[in-house]
Structure formats: structure tokens, C-alpha cells
Write a protein that holds these residues in place. Structure first.
Motif, PDB file in Angstrom:
ATOM      1  N   ARG A  98       0.830  -1.210   0.000  1.00 15.17           N
ATOM      2  CA  ARG A  98       0.000   0.000   0.000  1.00 15.17           C
ATOM      3  C   ARG A  98       0.862   1.258   0.000  1.00 15.17           C
ATOM      4  N   TYR A  99       1.896   1.261   0.811  1.00 16.79           N
ATOM      5  CA  TYR A  99       2.752   2.452   0.861  1.00 16.79           C
ATOM      6  C   TYR A  99       3.588   2.607  -0.411  1.00 16.79           C
ATOM      7  N   ASP A 104       1.590   4.298  -3.039  1.00 13.59           N
ATOM      8  CA  ASP A 104       1.116   5.651  -2.733  1.00 13.59           C
ATOM      9  C   ASP A 104       1.962   6.690  -3.475  1.00 13.59           C
ATOM     10  N   PRO A 105       1.365   7.533  -4.328  1.00 14.10           N
ATOM     11  CA  PRO A 105       2.145   8.540  -5.062  1.00 14.10           C
ATOM     12  C   PRO A 105       2.808   9.567  -4.155  1.00 14.10           C
ATOM     13  N   ALA A 106       2.344   9.698  -2.904  1.00 17.32           N
ATOM     14  CA  ALA A 106       2.978  10.641  -1.977  1.00 17.32           C
ATOM     15  C   ALA A 106       4.358  10.161  -1.543  1.00 17.32           C
ATOM     16  N   VAL A 107       4.571   8.861  -1.612  1.00 15.43           N
ATOM     17  CA  VAL A 107       5.878   8.310  -1.239  1.00 15.43           C
ATOM     18  C   VAL A 107       6.868   8.593  -2.359  1.00 15.43           C
ATOM     19  N   ALA A 108       7.992   9.223  -2.007  1.00 11.43           N
ATOM     20  CA  ALA A 108       8.969   9.645  -3.010  1.00 11.43           C
ATOM     21  C   ALA A 108      10.286   8.891  -2.917  1.00 11.43           C
ATOM     22  N   GLY A 122       6.531  -4.496  -4.626  1.00  8.65           N
ATOM     23  CA  GLY A 122       6.060  -3.156  -4.300  1.00  8.65           C
ATOM     24  C   GLY A 122       6.051  -2.235  -5.506  1.00  8.65           C
ATOM     25  N   LEU A 123       7.076  -2.337  -6.349  1.00 13.55           N
ATOM     26  CA  LEU A 123       7.135  -1.494  -7.548  1.00 13.55           C
ATOM     27  C   LEU A 123       6.058  -1.897  -8.553  1.00 13.55           C
ATOM     28  N   ALA A 124       5.725  -3.182  -8.593  1.00  7.86           N
ATOM     29  CA  ALA A 124       4.624  -3.614  -9.457  1.00  7.86           C
ATOM     30  C   ALA A 124       3.315  -2.993  -8.989  1.00  7.86           C
ATOM     31  N   ALA A 125       3.130  -2.930  -7.661  1.00  2.61           N
ATOM     32  CA  ALA A 125       1.925  -2.298  -7.127  1.00  2.61           C
ATOM     33  C   ALA A 125       1.909  -0.805  -7.457  1.00  2.61           C
ATOM     34  N   ARG A 126       3.052  -0.165  -7.417  1.00  2.00           N
ATOM     35  CA  ARG A 126       3.131   1.266  -7.734  1.00  2.00           C
ATOM     36  C   ARG A 126       2.809   1.500  -9.211  1.00  2.00           C
TER      37      ARG A 126
END
Length: 684
Positions: free
Chosen positions: A103-104, A107-111, A137-141
């Protein structure tokens, strides 16, 4: 880990928590003393909160969550401690919390994603490896349209950004080639050099945190005053203003990386492997040893030839390192540094070793740490803890020459083919073993070195017990132990077999190790304990030093203490009546006396300041051979003893020292006749 605190650091800061814009993988002490500290000290800290995930353990995440993820950072300088509460971590999760991690990352807010997963974490693995978790995680992003991201490795690896990029890219390509392409376009991998010594936290540090802040803390962190962070790379989604907190952004990180990797990390590894064999526990202890300091200086002189930073800057860095190493209030354990040598030695020493050999020189300063690591793998110093332990310890086993060749081949095939280098490593392995073999260890060092392999430190001995089912099996254990100990530990060392004492019983084999010439535990005894343990395990049995099950009595040793007003006056009597001798290297008027055969307890003497007011309620019975008794009694009387009662002579004589402490010298003589008389008297 301490107990959860109800008055913890959460109460120290009432400011609102910053939004999560950084995800960290590998929650531990170094991250909390370094990246989290830089983020907390950035002027825009209120905009950059961190959510952190552990590796496998859940304890730290739970402890931090219980105190709102705030914790105390104790800065331990030579002159004293200071403390501050760090609030940049806003959430902490166990590594297994996959749903939250995905989930994190989406999240587009995570840079930014930062990593402290240790060198071992960069070994390619399955879906639960660091690479697997990042790729998922990158696949989810990607699926969520989360946009660009920066991954920042903060582990001690050369070109750690490139290593991370390659690791993630290869794993992504094996899962989804399209994802690998998206990562190459949207994810930046930044290379860093990090530096801040962060020793393991102890129970006492919780009390320090409370004293300095007024708050209880179940998860404080201790660190040194020095900190360094050099970064190179692009942050497409933004980042905190870390440079305002002291971080340095450069175009070419390699010179800084090599300086730190070779001078600091290389010296650390050298001290961990060579220093621990000399009985040292910490960096400060090791660098205070002139031998270790000379070895470090020799390595530094050699490494600096191959560094490109200005000589003056390197000199300043070396001076600063010695100050940091010498801070005895930072207990940076050699056992902690020695871990994962299979990942560290190839990058900390091999590049310099290759260059020197290519130039036709034999670089003793670079060969010594490799030799020390090989000795470590063979049992010297602190216990081996390595992600590739089975492989590298297997290579280092057996005859030393074959072991050296095999380990050099693991490091670099070309090194193994260099016969002159093999010979030099062999020589230095022997030299280091010879230097260390007779070095007495402190009680703490000896105990720490063997506790994990089923031995215990008792009265200047390493002791263990092996449960057996028959005398024949016990003989096999004893033979295996003797064979394992029958080694030559170096030109100046005694054969290891002279250190080993074996006591064979019907249900167990008890063993102890000690340098019998000095009555101390040495580095050689630690090595022998490990070799004997391996030999016992090869028989399908195990060594046990703890209070064990009913089938295996705990290891223990007995001493006897005698109170005395005048120790010098009674000591000769006890030495004579027990046929005891002085401990090796001792023999003063107040020193203990010991059984030369090592079977009976030592006797030591405790100084009294006023005479005893009542008769002894404990006395000694020493049973001797029937034809030895008369001579033993005569020797005791000649040494100042008093004959108290000889009415039962030939069975026993009652003697005492001049202060009235009694002992009976006993034999079997006349006891059969006495038993018969008693039987008849009872009507038997």
C-alpha cells in the motif's frame, strides 16, 4: 528489547506527525541513528515522515509502535552522553506485513525508499528476499500509477546504487519484462556512502535514556558523535533537505566510498578477525593493543596508495578514525563486525591485494586480514556468523594449505593460482595463530566465544559434557576429542592435546580445556573447543554446558575455602597433607593450592580479621593409598600440622593446621575388620 513504556518518548513531542513520504526497509539501530536522524534534522522534516519495515523480527516494530514510534538517540562521546528524541519515524511494521508494504509503495505521496538490509541482503533470492519485496512493491506502484520513485541503498557495498538497480532489474525481468522496463524509466537508484558507528543497545542504555530525557524507552539507540552521508544520484520525486543536516551530494562518490570502505570498514574487519583472537571484545580494546594498531597502520599505508583523495585529507581521516576507534564508551563489539565476512572481505581487501600483486609486490598489510579471516573460519576468535557459513567454513576446514587455497579461490580464482601468495597467507596464518595461541582471555571473552557451542567458562577452564549411552560410545567421544585437539597451533604453541582434560563416565564424557602451563584459558582453547564440538557432532552427539536435562548433569567445578588468621602459616600444611602444589605461575604465601592431577578441588584461603569463636562444623577427609598414608601424615606434621587423634590409625588420622582447621587422612586399612566387629556386636 525493554518492556513497553507508558511514559515513553511519545510524551516528549506534541508536534503533529509528518506525512509518510519515505518507506524504509530494514528497520534497525543504524537506520535510526543515521537516515532517520538526518531526516529529523532537515529543515523540512515536518513534510517527510518515514514508515519502516523490519527484516524478519517483529520485536522492534512492536516496541516502537507502543511508544508512537518515537525513540531516544543517545550520542555517546568520550566525555559523556547526550540524548534527543527522534520523531521522523511515524509507523513501524514487521517485515511480514505485506499488505501495508504494498500500500505504501503504491502511494504517489511516497517519493523515496531507503534500504539498510546489510550486505547479505543483496544476495538474489525469491519473493521474500529484499529484491522480491521491492519488485512486488514497484509492481503495485506501477499498477496504481504512483509515478517516479527513488531507491536509496544505505549499506556498506561499493556502488550500492548500481548493485541495487541490477538486483531489482534482474528479479523484475524474471517476473515481468514489462515491469523491468517501467522500473528502468521511472525508478532512480542512488548510490551512497554511510558512516556512523552504532553499537548494540544494552539494558543499561534504557536507564541512561530515562536519566537524560525523563522518559522510559523500550528501544533506545546509542551512537557516536561522528556521522557522514555522501550521496550521488537523481531524486525525481523530491527528497528532504538532508544537506542542511550535514549530508553531502556529489557527482562522483567512488573516492569517498573507497576511502571509507578500505580505511574504516577494512580496519574494522581486520580488528574483528585478528583482534578477537587476542581476546579483545571491542574496537576500542583492540586498537589499544600495539600489535593491532601496527597491523591497522600497515593496512592503511597500503590502502592509501590506491586512493585518489588528497593525501592531507586522508591523513585527517585516519586521525579521526583513531579517535573514533579509541572511544571506549562506544562498545562496538568485534563479534558484531565479524559477521558476514564472505560478503565483506572480497570488497574490503581483495581489490588492493589484486593491484599490489599485479605490480609484483607482496602486500603483507593486505594479506594479514585475509589470513586472519581464514583463521576465524577455522575457529579462532569470535564465533562465525555468516550468510554463507556452511560454504566458507567447509572451504576452510581440513589441512591448512588446502584450506588457504580453497578460500583464496572463493575470493578470486587468480589469487588461488598465485603460489607465492598462497605461501604468504600460510605463513601469516601460522604467525597469527602463534601470537594468539598463548594469549590469555578475559572471563567475558572466553565465555562469549564458546557459549553458543555448548561450553561454559568455569574457574579458568572451558567445560562441557557429552551424554553417552555406553562406555564404548564414551570411548569414541574421548578418542574423537583427543584427535581433534592433537594439533600444532603454531611454531610457538604447545600441542593442543596438552590443554585437554577428559573424564570418561558410564553415562557421559566431561571435558575441560585450559593452558596447563599458565592455568588460564587462551585463544587456542577456544579453537580447540570448536574443533572438539565439530568432532562430537560428527558422531551424532552434542556438547552441553548449560544446566541440562536429567540425562546430562550440568558442568560444574568445586573449590574449597579455608578461613584463616595467618594464611602463610597454614598454607604449607594443606599443601603437604593434600599432596597439592602451586598453581602455574603462582606460589605466593596467600595463593591457592591445587591437585596436580586436576581431580580434586582447589583450596584457597580467606583472610579472617578475628579468631573463630566455635569449632569447625565442616572438615576434610582425604583418602590416600594405604602405603602412602604414613608418609602423608609425616609430611603434614613437618609442614606445621598438629596430630589431633590417632586412635583410629591405619584407618584414619585426625590432623589440624595451627588454627584448628581439621582434616582426616584416610585409607581402607583395618576397615574390613572394624565392619566385622560392628556386625558381630549387632548380633549379625
Amino acid at each position: 528489547m525493554g518492556e513497553p513504556c507508558t511514559d515513553g518518548p511519545a510524551a516528549a513531542n506534541v508536534l503533529p506527525r509528518p506525512p509518510v513520504r519515505i518507506v524504509h526497509l530494514g528497520l534497525g539501530n543504524f537506520f535510526r541513528a543515521h537516515q532517520a536522524w538526518y531526516t529529523a534534522h532537515s529543515p523540512d522534516a515536518s513534510q517527510w515522515g518515514i514508515v519502516a519495515f523490519t527484516g524478519r523480527s517483529t520485536a522492534l516494530a512492536e516496541a516502537l509502535t507502543a511508544q508512537d514510534c518515537r525513540y531516544t538517540l543517545i550520542t555517546r562521546a568520550a566525555g559523556g552522553d547526550t540524548a534527543e528524541v527522534i520523531g521522523s519515524v511515524v509507523q513501524a511494521f514487521p517485515g511480514g506485513r505485506r499488505e501495508e508494504f504494498l500500500r505504501y509503495l503504491a502511494d504517489p505521496a511516497v517519493a523515496v525508499v531507503t534500504l539498510t538490509i546489510t550486505e547479505a541482503g543483496y544476495v538474489q533470492g525469491g519473493s521474500d528476499s529484499a529484491a522480491g519485496r521491492l519488485v512486488e512493491g514497484l509492481a503495485a506502484r506501477r499498477a496504481a500509477g504512483g509515478g517516479p520513485l527513488t531507491v536509496v541503498s544505505c549499506d556498506n557495498l561499493p556502488e550500492n546504487g548500481s548493485v541495487t538497480s541490477r538486483m531489482v532489474g534482474e528479479h523484475a525481468a524474471s517476473v515481468d519484462p514489462g515491469l523491468a522496463g517501467w522500473i528502468s524509466e521511472h525508478v532512480s537508484f542512488v548510490t551512497t556512502m554511510v558512516d556512523r558507528i552504532t553499537p548494540a543497545t544494552t539494558a543499561a542504555d534504557g536507564a541512561v535514556a530515562r536519566e537524560l530525557t525523563g522518559y522510559g524507552d523500550a528501544a533506545p539507540v546509542v551512537t557516536e558523535p561522528f556521522s557522514e552521508w555522501v550521496l550521488s544520484g537523481h531524486f525525481p520525486a523530491g527528497r528532504p533537505s538532508w544537506e542542511a543536516a550535514g549530508a553531502r551530494f556529489v557527482q562522483d562518490i567512488a573516492p569517498f566510498e573507497q576511502r571509507k570502505l578500505w580505511l574504516l570498514n577494512g580496519a574494522h574487519s581486520l580488528l574483528a578477525y585478528a583482534g578477537s583472537t587476542l581476546g579483545h571484545l571491542t574496537i576500542a580494546e583492540a586498537v589499544a593493543d600495539p600489535r593491532c594498531l601496527a597491523w591497522v597502520s600497515e593496512w592503511w599505508d597500503l590502502a592509501c596508495v590506491h586512493l585518489t583523495l588528497p593525501a592531507g585529507e586522508l591523513d585527517d581521516y585516519r586521525t579521526a578514525l583513531l579517535g573514533r576507534f579509541g572511544n571506549a564508551r562506544i562498545r562496538h563489539l568485534l563479534s558484531q563486525i565479524a559477521a558476514d565476512g564472505s560478503q565483506k572481505v572480497p570488497v574490503r581487501f581483495v581489490p588492493v591485494l589484486r593491484r599490489e600483486r599485479a605490480a609484483g609486490r607482496m602486500p603483507v598489510g593486505a594479506v594479514r586480514p585475509v589470513a586472519a579471516w581464514i583463521n576465524h573460519l577455522r575457529g579462532a576468535g569470535v564465533p562465525v556468523k555468516d550468510v554463507a557459513a556452511e560454504r566458507v567454513q567447509g572451504l576452510a576446514a581440513g589441512p591448512l594449505e588446502a584450506a588457504v587455497t580453497a578460500v583464496l579461490g572463493f575470493l578470486d580464482d587468480g589469487l588461488a593460482a598465485d603460489h607465492a601468495l598462497v605461501a604468504e597467507v600460510l605463513r601469516l596464518c601460522g604467525v597469527l595463530s602463534g601470537v594468539a595461541a598463548g594469549v590469555p582471555l578475559s572471563r567475558t571473552a572466553a565465555s562469549m566465544a564458546v557459549e553458543s557451542i555448548g561450553w561454559r567458562y568455569l574457574l579458568a577452564n572451558l567445560c562441557t559434557s557429552v551424554a553417552v549411552t555406553s562406555t564404548q560410545q564414551g570411548l569414541s567421544v574421548a578418542a574423537a576429542a583427543v584427535a581433534a585437539a592433537a594439533v600444532d597451533a603454531g611454531a610457538d604453541a604447545d600441542p593442543g592435546g596438552a590443554h585437554l582434560h577428559v573424564d570418561l563416565r558410564p553415562d557421559r564424557v566431561e571435558m575441560s580445556l585450559q593452558d596447563r602451563t599458565t592455568a588460564r584459558v587462551t585463544a587456542l582453547d577456544v579453537i580447540l573447543a570448536r574443533w572438539i564440538t565439530t568432532a562430537v557432532e560428527s558422531l551424532g552427539l552434542r556438547t552441553s554446558g548449560a544446566t541440562a536435562a536429567a540425562s546430562t548433569p550440568p558442568v560444574q567445578m568445586l573449590e574449597m575455602a579455608i578461613d584463616a588468621m595467618d594464611i602463610a602459616a597454614i598454607r604449607p600444611f594443606w599443601k603437604a597433607v593434600m599432596a597439592y602444589g602451586d598453581e602455574p605461575g603462582l606460589g605466593g604465601p596467600e595463593d591457592a593450592v591445587v591437585d596436580p592431577a586436576g581431580r580434586l578441588p582447589a583450596i584457597w584461603f580467606q583472610q579472617m580479621h578475628e579468631p573463630r569463636r566455635q569449632r569447625n562444623r565442616v572438615h576434610f577427609d582425604i583418602t590416600v593409598a594405604h602405603d602412602e598414608a604414613a608418609a602423608r601424615v609425616a609430611a603434614a606434621l613437618a609442614a606445621g600440622g598438629v596430630l589431633v587423634d590417632e586412635s583410629s590409625a591405619r584407618s584414619f588420622w585426625v590432623l589440624a593446621d595451627v588454627e584448628g582447621n581439621e582434616v582426616c587422612v584416610c585409607t581402607w586399612t583395618d576397615r574390613d575388620e572394624r565392619d566385622e566387629r560392628e556386625r558381630l556386636a549387632q548380633g549379625g
